[in-house]
Design an enzyme around this catalytic site. Structure first.
Site, PDB file in Angstrom:
ATOM      1  N   CYS A  13      42.148  41.148  33.281  1.00 37.99           N
ATOM      2  CA  CYS A  13      41.469  41.324  34.579  1.00 37.99           C
ATOM      3  C   CYS A  13      41.403  43.069  34.561  1.00 37.99           C
ATOM      4  CB  CYS A  13      42.316  40.896  35.685  1.00 37.99           C
ATOM      5  SG  CYS A  13      42.029  42.057  37.290  1.00 37.99           S
ATOM      6  N   ASP A  17      32.976  46.556  39.540  1.00 35.43           N
ATOM      7  CA  ASP A  17      34.131  45.532  39.858  1.00 35.43           C
ATOM      8  C   ASP A  17      34.341  45.463  41.180  1.00 35.43           C
ATOM      9  OD1 ASP A  17      36.607  44.174  38.900  1.00 35.43           O
ATOM     10  OD2 ASP A  17      37.599  46.140  39.468  1.00 35.43           O
ATOM     11  N   SER A  18      35.310  44.553  41.704  1.00 37.36           N
ATOM     12  CA  SER A  18      35.680  44.484  43.063  1.00 37.36           C
ATOM     13  C   SER A  18      36.114  45.547  43.830  1.00 37.36           C
ATOM     14  CB  SER A  18      36.490  43.151  43.266  1.00 37.36           C
ATOM     15  OG  SER A  18      37.780  43.397  42.136  1.00 37.36           O
ATOM     16  N   CYS A  73      34.435  43.889  35.125  1.00 35.73           N
ATOM     17  CA  CYS A  73      35.208  42.703  35.933  1.00 35.73           C
ATOM     18  C   CYS A  73      35.236  41.528  35.126  1.00 35.73           C
ATOM     19  CB  CYS A  73      34.499  42.625  37.139  1.00 35.73           C
ATOM     20  SG  CYS A  73      35.005  41.175  38.126  1.00 35.73           S
ATOM     21  N   HIS A 116      42.033  45.151  36.530  1.00 35.31           N
ATOM     22  CA  HIS A 116      42.783  45.881  37.263  1.00 35.31           C
ATOM     23  C   HIS A 116      44.487  45.909  36.261  1.00 35.31           C
ATOM     24  CE1 HIS A 116      40.439  45.065  40.827  1.00 35.31           C
ATOM     25  NE2 HIS A 116      41.268  45.878  41.709  1.00 35.31           N
ATOM     26  N   GLU A 133      45.726  46.907  44.510  1.00 32.73           N
ATOM     27  CA  GLU A 133      44.710  47.734  45.705  1.00 32.73           C
ATOM     28  C   GLU A 133      45.367  48.193  46.741  1.00 32.73           C
ATOM     29  OE1 GLU A 133      41.260  47.964  45.750  1.00 32.73           O
ATOM     30  OE2 GLU A 133      41.036  47.299  43.786  1.00 32.73           O
TER      31      GLU A 133
HETATM   32  N1  DGL Z   1      39.162  43.491  38.244  1.00 28.40           N
HETATM   33  C1  DGL Z   1      38.264  42.223  38.277  1.00 28.40           C
HETATM   34  C2  DGL Z   1      38.655  41.467  36.913  1.00 28.40           C
HETATM   35  O1  DGL Z   1      38.621  41.938  36.175  1.00 28.40           O
HETATM   36  C3  DGL Z   1      38.346  41.431  39.688  1.00 28.40           C
HETATM   37  C4  DGL Z   1      39.644  41.350  40.319  1.00 28.40           C
HETATM   38  C5  DGL Z   1      39.670  40.586  41.712  1.00 28.40           C
HETATM   39  O2  DGL Z   1      38.949  41.226  42.396  1.00 28.40           O
HETATM   40  O3  DGL Z   1      40.404  39.639  42.026  1.00 28.40           O
HETATM   41  O4  DGL Z   1      38.792  40.135  37.216  1.00 28.40           O
END
Ligand code: DGL
Length: 272
Positions: A179, A9-10, A72, A181, A147
């Protein structure tokens, strides 16, 4: 045993997927890469997301993984084909996995701007259920705030109210956390939604798809040592890597993992 399941993931978001993988398959060691030097992905162009995904998957493959979980949604939406081509091992996506499990007629998607703009969730859900009314909302404010450690603050709450309004108006019976997150925001979102609206974490469906792959690889069958929510997960066999600062990632990850993990900084070719 080698590091069995690769996830990326990011940043922090994919840990919500890692946690579920651990809870279901504690005997399958994982390798997690948080590409924190390049977070957020969701504001990047399609080309950038595809080339970053290719680079990250090549790196994971070089570490010897047996299966890849796209932790992600943004990469899943825009670069699943790239990941499949690069991985050389079975790839489990979040979007297809969850789309096949949804039964609601009116569905809302909360996702990054890139995922929402791609229409990937709408297409995947319509492939399973052409009658479903799907509304996708891009939530640009969420990832940077998460974050930074925010989970319930006034800025986040205000943003959430704005993003949920069109989905409530749409009459969504189920809202997908599109997402990785966003499960971190589930308590806040739950407060802001009527009780009858279901919040869906796609990682649950992805983890179900992973089981047969791990069985094929000869791992111990699933379901033997389920963790109870909130219990620290066994990280001893997991390798956690980031492209940015390892110390701040370890601190930020602790409240989700229930323990301060060991985190290693790694260098991918172009993430510096
Ligand atoms: N957590 C990621 C997702 O599921 C990426 C979020 C991001 O870096 O913008 O899309």
């Amino acid at each position: 045993m080698s590091l069995r399941v690769g996830l990326f993931d990011s940043g922090l978001g994919g840990l919500t997927v890692l946690r579920l993988v651990h809870a279901h398959y504690p005997h399958s060691p994982c390798l997690y890469l948080g590409d924190t030097a390049r977070v957020p992905y969701g504001e990047r162009s399609v080309d950038e997301i595809r080339s970053i995904s290719a680079e990250v998957v090549r790196w994971l493959k070089a570490q010897g993984i047996g299966a890849l979980v796209m932790a992600c949604n943004t990469s899943n939406a825009l670069a699943l084909d790239v990941a499949v081509a690069e991985a050389g091992v079975p790839v489990v996506g979040l979007i297809d996995s969850v789309a096949s499990t949804l039964t609601a007629k009116r569905v809302g998607i909360l996702a990054t701007p890139a995922t929402a703009a791609s229409g990937a969730y709408r297409r995947a859900i319509h492939a399973c259920n052409p009658e479903a009314a799907v509304l996708e909302v891009g939530c640009g404010a969420f990832v940077p705030l998460i974050e930074r450690g925010d989970r319930q603050g006034p800025e986040l709450r205000q943003a959430a109210i704005g993003y949920l309004a069109p989905l409530i108006e749409h009459g969504a019976e189920a809202i997908v956390l599109g997402c990785t997150h966003y499960p971190l925001l589930a308590p806040l979102l739950r407060q802001l939604l009527p009780d009858h609206v279901q919040l869906v974490d796609p990682a649950l469906a992805a983890v179900d798809r992973l089981g047969p792959l791990l069985a094929n690889l000869g791992d111990i069958p699933e379901g033997e040592l389920h963790q109870t929510p909130g219990e620290p997960i066994p990280l001893a066999q997991t390798r956690l890597c980031v492209t940015g600062c390892a110390i701040s990632f370890a601190a930020a990850a602790a409240d989700w993992l229930g323990t301060v993990p060991q985190v290693e900084q790694v260098q991918l070719r172009s993430s510096a």
